[in-house]
Design a protein around this motif. Structure first.
Motif, mmCIF file in Angstrom:
data_model
loop_
_atom_site.group_PDB
_atom_site.id
_atom_site.type_symbol
_atom_site.label_atom_id
_atom_site.label_comp_id
_atom_site.label_asym_id
_atom_site.label_seq_id
_atom_site.Cartn_x
_atom_site.Cartn_y
_atom_site.Cartn_z
ATOM 1 N N GLU A 173 0.750 -1.282 -0.164
ATOM 2 C CA GLU A 173 -0.007 -0.068 0.027
ATOM 3 C C GLU A 173 0.837 1.336 -0.073
ATOM 4 O O GLU A 173 0.578 2.222 -0.851
ATOM 5 C CB GLU A 173 -0.665 -0.181 1.171
ATOM 6 C CG GLU A 173 -1.836 1.096 1.184
ATOM 7 C CD GLU A 173 -2.760 0.940 2.360
ATOM 8 O OE1 GLU A 173 -3.848 1.786 2.397
ATOM 9 O OE2 GLU A 173 -2.448 0.273 3.448
ATOM 10 N N ASP A 183 -4.448 0.707 -8.478
ATOM 11 C CA ASP A 183 -5.428 1.384 -9.115
ATOM 12 C C ASP A 183 -5.435 2.749 -8.780
ATOM 13 O O ASP A 183 -5.737 3.393 -7.703
ATOM 14 C CB ASP A 183 -6.949 0.783 -8.506
ATOM 15 C CG ASP A 183 -8.029 1.421 -9.291
ATOM 16 O OD1 ASP A 183 -7.938 2.435 -9.841
ATOM 17 O OD2 ASP A 183 -9.257 0.748 -9.129
ATOM 18 N N ASP A 227 -6.820 5.633 -9.974
ATOM 19 C CA ASP A 227 -8.329 6.371 -9.468
ATOM 20 C C ASP A 227 -8.872 6.247 -8.119
ATOM 21 O O ASP A 227 -8.937 7.114 -7.744
ATOM 22 C CB ASP A 227 -9.375 5.870 -10.564
ATOM 23 C CG ASP A 227 -8.769 6.120 -12.017
ATOM 24 O OD1 ASP A 227 -8.180 7.157 -12.372
ATOM 25 O OD2 ASP A 227 -9.274 5.448 -13.086
ATOM 26 N N GLU A 228 -8.725 4.995 -7.529
ATOM 27 C CA GLU A 228 -9.115 4.711 -6.542
ATOM 28 C C GLU A 228 -8.396 5.348 -5.257
ATOM 29 O O GLU A 228 -8.622 5.940 -4.240
ATOM 30 C CB GLU A 228 -9.297 2.976 -6.241
ATOM 31 C CG GLU A 228 -9.443 2.781 -4.716
ATOM 32 C CD GLU A 228 -10.796 3.176 -4.257
ATOM 33 O OE1 GLU A 228 -10.889 3.536 -3.055
ATOM 34 O OE2 GLU A 228 -11.739 3.453 -4.823
ATOM 35 N N LEU A 229 -6.810 5.287 -5.499
ATOM 36 C CA LEU A 229 -5.735 5.852 -4.904
ATOM 37 C C LEU A 229 -6.239 7.376 -4.605
ATOM 38 O O LEU A 229 -6.145 7.939 -3.395
ATOM 39 C CB LEU A 229 -4.517 5.498 -5.445
ATOM 40 C CG LEU A 229 -3.296 5.581 -4.391
ATOM 41 C CD1 LEU A 229 -3.270 4.990 -3.391
ATOM 42 C CD2 LEU A 229 -1.833 5.792 -5.287
ATOM 43 N N LYS A 230 -6.551 7.912 -5.747
ATOM 44 C CA LYS A 230 -6.538 9.607 -5.811
ATOM 45 C C LYS A 230 -7.859 9.938 -5.054
ATOM 46 O O LYS A 230 -7.940 10.909 -4.589
ATOM 47 C CB LYS A 230 -6.291 10.029 -7.132
ATOM 48 C CG LYS A 230 -4.909 9.955 -7.796
ATOM 49 C CD LYS A 230 -4.839 10.554 -9.043
ATOM 50 C CE LYS A 230 -3.571 10.745 -9.556
ATOM 51 N NZ LYS A 230 -3.268 11.179 -10.928
ATOM 52 N N ARG A 231 -8.768 9.096 -5.271
ATOM 53 C CA ARG A 231 -10.165 9.326 -4.499
ATOM 54 C C ARG A 231 -10.093 9.146 -3.098
ATOM 55 O O ARG A 231 -10.647 9.874 -2.332
ATOM 56 C CB ARG A 231 -11.152 8.471 -5.113
ATOM 57 C CG ARG A 231 -11.825 8.689 -6.536
ATOM 58 C CD ARG A 231 -13.263 8.069 -6.633
ATOM 59 N NE ARG A 231 -12.863 6.710 -6.792
ATOM 60 C CZ ARG A 231 -12.609 5.917 -7.857
ATOM 61 N NH1 ARG A 231 -12.455 6.793 -9.089
ATOM 62 N NH2 ARG A 231 -12.568 4.651 -7.918
ATOM 63 N N SER A 232 -9.137 8.172 -2.522
ATOM 64 C CA SER A 232 -8.997 7.791 -1.062
ATOM 65 C C SER A 232 -8.038 8.614 -0.335
ATOM 66 O O SER A 232 -7.749 8.694 0.689
ATOM 67 C CB SER A 232 -9.010 6.524 -0.940
ATOM 68 O OG SER A 232 -7.531 5.985 -1.395
ATOM 69 N N ARG A 255 -4.889 9.776 4.087
ATOM 70 C CA ARG A 255 -6.296 9.415 3.699
ATOM 71 C C ARG A 255 -7.268 10.293 3.962
ATOM 72 O O ARG A 255 -7.192 11.104 4.868
ATOM 73 C CB ARG A 255 -6.563 8.183 4.583
ATOM 74 C CG ARG A 255 -5.794 6.764 4.245
ATOM 75 C CD ARG A 255 -6.327 5.480 4.927
ATOM 76 N NE ARG A 255 -5.639 4.564 4.354
ATOM 77 C CZ ARG A 255 -5.937 3.491 3.308
ATOM 78 N NH1 ARG A 255 -7.151 4.078 2.761
ATOM 79 N NH2 ARG A 255 -5.471 2.638 2.939
#
Length: 1005
Positions: free
Chosen positions: A473, A518, A520-525, A547
């Motif tokens: 991570e 991922d 997109d998921e990384l930047k959203r979270s 986070r």
């Protein structure tokens, strides 16, 4: 108009009155109601956006608020150009401007051609209207400003007047008229050549302006031409980019812009969403990265308006042209002196009764000669003196340089080199040292991660399954957040599209496929709190992130492995445990880095530090000590095919190659050996140096070691600049390749700056003289070969031209002093100037580069333009021509049994044919085989053929104009035989050694 209210409230009815009023003023109206946003770009370039907002009040009634926005091109241009915060707030801020323009901040505009066309129709295209170029008549007028032409015109007018008075209008115009016709021909050819040169410069200027920019369209990041940018586009900006249009800052980090080109201020301007969101076209990004919303393009931008006031002068005089003009001036002064002596001698001969007319009678008898006859004689004497001046001045030299450079520039484009400055063509031919980058120039710049080390352990396939989840991570965070690249996943395919620099793309690709990241998921979270953009001095970049709504903050660093390693106190192992980094571990990590570098791998390290939020506040500073090492990746960038042979060619040509790179010393050494810059068996102690060591040398040490250094590793922009300055002090002619903004100082300082056309930033290209379109070192060597060819071709023409001038000057001077007449008339010499200057220059300018050029030592900074070899060839041919022509002048009538008119025609014809044959001699300055490769140069053969045909026409059909008589076959054969002897003479004279310091004591130029 778009309305969704079937029965509008009475208040809304009143509002409609205002709407109708606006409609009556605007060509197009767009209405956005509360339910639907309906921005549409219409065909007219002037329209208004009407925004209707409904709010529910305390009386259970809707209040309807109407806003009118002028988004015409002029309004948006004024908004950004004047940095008008008030108008921006009236629009509702940057987000509202984007919505009004129909731009999605993530997806950009649609890629549909019809939509792009509508935007161009409304807001214009991103092109500039250039001031009209000089007309053909302007060039004609400039040609008539030449002093020699003015003098000849005066003589022509006088000759015309007296000729008509003496012989009548039917026959009296021949002498003066023929001079005028010859002048018109010379002026026309000169004007046409200058027009072509001007058009060539304009074409090259357009090509150099056609840069690539990255925009987001349809959710995809893609490169397009700067001319294709439209209003509403989202442009991706990074360090070194030129801002292609006026616009507003959307998002980004640490963005700084150099606005000196617009404001004159040298301070870099910070750009952000709150303090200063305005971005002006023509300015350059100096730090950080971000996205901008284009609001104005082309002539509506601040740069476009400024450009419309500037009349660009495309004429550029190169140093060689200036040098030749000085030579021309010197020869011209000699010609003027000789002409003055001829004028005095002929005048004295006339008034002392020593000249005779065609019947053998004295032309001047005291007290009996008419005034008109005296005037006619003086006009003839002045014309003879002017003829000396005409033949003495080698006007074709500057023209030859122009033709040679223009032709070479066009051909170099086909060889992937775009010349931005004329002087670079000739200077490159003198280069003694090339300082080259590694990445993208010597290598392919196609990075791929081939090794990954976690702690002291090398990871193999299926990396994501071998690493502890917490470490995985953290690695995903360190790669996905700390990057200027992007990952786009199209709906039509499962394969992601990765964009960015080669290094960023390679690391992102590895993380997506091997670490199962991922993005997109990384930047959203995650919330990105602060970014440290990559710095060429520190050689690392960083990001501070946490986070969403979390309490843990991570500072991630990525950069040169040894730099990051020095910042670490701990490291992770595969199981996820953190271990303290002792001295032994640090040495082991150093060996891992060294081993990867020895395999020509670029080693990049990742590290992080964890912190906890206290009292809801987060520090914006990234910690640089006490980090935990996450791992190393090794990126392979293979050498370009043909680089080793290109380096060998440079070595054979006496040109030193020095590689200057930011990589560590082991990687740099491995690549240099692979490319042939270093040999594995040689002592490399003095050949390889690090930037910090080089800059810490004393001035004396640096100058003493500079010639032996061939590789500089871990260099900074200052080190590269210092290297160039030292080499120039040593007397070297230095060429420098570069692609980054940090290379700009060295590119400007170098004698020839070579920017990379693909990976090069616009700052680098703007600072360069030549742009290498394929980023290939082989093309750099091709440019070197072309530079030598240009220099060599110009030397060929100088030898050829001066032979003509010396021979004609001597024959006319001797004949004038001895007999009172000149055998070559003004018209004939103008014809010789026309064919020998323009056609001769074009013929010799089109010689192609040969491999022989790369076997000679470079001419350097101080080598003479007219060499001893050239003097030898020139004197031999000129002496032969003078001897032959003087024999014809004094004995021609008796030898051939002809009258004076035919004898003068034989002299003229032999003289021209000697130049035609000597043009073959000029093709090879040193080689004895002058016909080598001649059949490959069709233009040369065509020009020779055209010259012969025109000469036949002059002699056989233009009797009145050229003052000639027809020749029979025997006379033509004799002229050709005499002229052809210049070939064996040229062959024999090349056996004469020219090792003395000054050949026959003649000066060097």
């Amino acid at each position: 108009m778009f309305l969704d209210k079937a029965k509008p409230h009475k208040r809304l009815k009143k509002s409609f009155q205002a709407i109708y009023f606006v409609v009556s003023l605007a060509k197009n109206v767009i209405i956005n109601n509360t339910q639907i946003i309906l921005p549409r770009l219409l065909q007219s370039p002037s329209y208004v956006v009407i925004d209707i907002h409904s709010n529910h009040n305390d009386d259970n009634e809707d209040d309807h608020h109407i806003s009118f926005f002028d988004i015409s091109p002029n309004a948006l241009s004024t908004l950004v150009r004047e940095k008008d915060f008030h108008s921006l707030s009236q629009y509702g801020g940057i987000k509202e401007v984007a919505a009004i323009l129909g731009t999605d901040r993530k997806v950009g505009i649609t890629t549909e051609e019809s939509e792009i066309t509508r935007r161009i129709d409304v807001f214009g295209s991103n092109t500039y209207t250039k001031p009209a170029g000089k007309s053909f008549l302007s060039f004609v007028f400039d040609a008539f400003k030449d002093t020699t032409i003015i003098i000849l015109l005066a003589c022509a007018v006088l000759s015309l007047g007296f000729g008509i008075k003496q012989h009548g209008p039917k026959e009296g115009w021949y002498d003066g008229g023929s001079i005028i016709v010859a002048i018109v021909l010379v002026v026309a050819v000169s004007a046409v050549s200058n027009v072509k040169q001007s058009r060539q410069f304009e074409k090259l200027s357009s090509q150099s302006s056609d840069i690539k920019v990255e925009v987001v369209r349809g959710g995809r990041r893609q490169p397009i031409s700067i001319f294709e940018v439209v209003v509403g586009d989202i442009v991706c900006l990074k360090i070194g980019d030129q801002i292609p249009a006026d616009g507003l800052f959307l998002d980004g980090h640490s963005l700084k812009v150099d606005e000196s080109s617009m404001t004159g201020e040298s301070e870099y301007v910070k750009v952000n969403e709150v303090g200063n969101p305005f971005l002006l076209s023509g300015t350059k990004v100096t730090d950080g990265y971000g996205h901008m919303l284009v609001t104005s393009v082309g002539m509506n931008t601040a740069w476009g308006m400024m450009m419309s006031l500037i009349n660009r002068d495309l004429d550029e005089q190169t140093p060689l042209q200036a040098r030749l003009n000085k030579l021309t001036s010197y020869i011209g002064k000699v010609g003027l002196l000789v002409a003055f002596l001829v004028l005095i001698a002929l005048t004295v001969r006339y008034f002392t009764g020593n000249t005779e007319d065609e019947h053998g009678n004295r032309e001047f008898t005291h007290g009996r000669t008419k005034a008109d006859d005296i005037t006619n004689a003086m006009v003839r004497i002045v014309a003879a003196a002017v003829t000396i001046v005409v033949v003495a001045i080698p006007e074709g030299l500057p023209l030859a340089v122009t033709l040679t450079l223009a032709y070479s520039m066009k051909r170099m484009m086909a060889d992937n080199a775009m010349v931005r400055k004329l002087s670079a063509c000739e200077t490159m031919g003198s280069a003694t040292t090339i300082c080259t980058d590694k990445t993208g120039t010597l290598t392919l710049n196609q990075m791929k991660v081939t090794e990954f080390w976690l702690g002291k352990e090398a990871m193999t396939d299926k990396t994501s399954q071998q690493i502890a989840p917490n470490v995985l991570e953290l690695l995903q965070e360190g790669v996905g957040l700390n990057t200027t690249g992007e990952v786009y996943r199209p709906l039509s395919t499962s394969t992601p599209e990765i964009s960015g620099s080669p290094t960023e793309s390679a690391i992102l690709s590895w993380a997506v496929f091997d670490l199962a990241m991922d993005v997109d998921e990384l930047k959203r979270s995650r919330d990105i709190l602060h970014v440290e953009a990559f710095n060429s001095e520190k050689k690392r970049s960083g990001v501070l992130a946490r986070r969403n709504s979390g309490e843990t903050v991570h500072a991630h660093w990525k950069g040169a492995a040894e730099m990051i390693l020095a910042m670490c106190s701990n490291y992770h192992v595969r199981c996820g445990r953190t271990t303290a980094m002792n001295d032994e571990a640090r040495v082991q990590f150093g060996m891992i880095i060294k081993d990867m570098a020895a395999k020509s791998l670029r080693c990049i390290a990742f590290a992080y530090k964890e912190d906890t939020v206290e009292s809801g506040e987060v520090t914006r500073k990234l910690e640089e000590t006490g980090l935990t090492l996450l791992g190393f990746v090794g990126l392979k960038d293979p050498c370009r095919p043909g680089v080793k042979s290109a380096v060998d060619s440079c070595r054979d040509a006496g040109v030193n190659i020095k590689m200057i790179t930011g990589d560590n010393v082991f990687t740099a050494k491995a690549i240099a050996i692979e490319c042939g810059i270093l040999q594995p068996y040689e002592d490399l102690n003095d050949a390889v140096v690090e930037g910090v060591t080089f800059r810490n040398y004393s001035d004396e040490e640096r100058m003493e070691k500079i010639s032996r250094i061939r590789v500089m590793a871990r260099s900074s922009p200052f080190d590269k600049l210092l290297m160039v300055q030292c080499l120039k002090q040593k007397g070297h002619v230095v060429a420098v390749t570069g692609d980054g903004t940090n290379d700009a100082p060295a590119l400007k300082e170098a004698d020839i700056g070579l920017a990379m056309g693909i990976q090069g930033t616009e700052v680098a290209k703007e600072s360069s003289d030549i742009v290498i379109l394929d980023d290939n070192f082989t093309s750099v060597v091709t440019v070197l070969k072309w530079g030598r060819c240009v220099y060599n071709n110009i030397q060929k023409f100088i030898q050829f031209q001066l032979t003509v001038n010396v021979a004609a000057l001597v024959i006319n001077f001797v004949a004038a002093i001895s007999s009172g007449e000149v055998p070559l008339t003004a018209v004939q010499l103008l014809w010789v100037n026309l064919i020998m200057d323009t056609l001769g220059a074009l013929a010799l300018a089109t010689e192609q580069p040969t491999n022989d050029l790369m076997t000679k030592q470079p001419v350097g900074r101080t080598a003479p333009l007219i060499t001893k070899v050239m003097w030898r060839n020139l004197i031999a041919q000129a002496a032969y021509q003078v001897i032959v022509l003087l024999i014809l002048q004094f004995k021609g009538s008796s030898i051939f049994g002809v009258n004076k008119q035919v004898k003068d025609t034989l002299i003229f014809n032999t003289f021209v044919l000697c130049q035609v044959f000597n043009e073959f001699n000029a093709r090879k300055l040193e080689k004895k085989n002058i016909f080598e490769g001649v059949l490959k140069n069709k233009l040369f053969l065509g020009i020779i053929g055209a010259t012969i045909v025109l000469q036949v026409v002059m002699v056989e059909f233009l009797k009145r104009f050229a003052n000639t008589e027809r020749l029979n076959w025997g006379q033509w054969s004799a002229c050709i035989l005499i002229a052809s002897l210049s070939w064996p003479i040229g062959w024999l004279v090349k056996f004469i050694p020219v090792s003395s310091k000054h050949f026959l004591g003649l000066p060097n130029y």
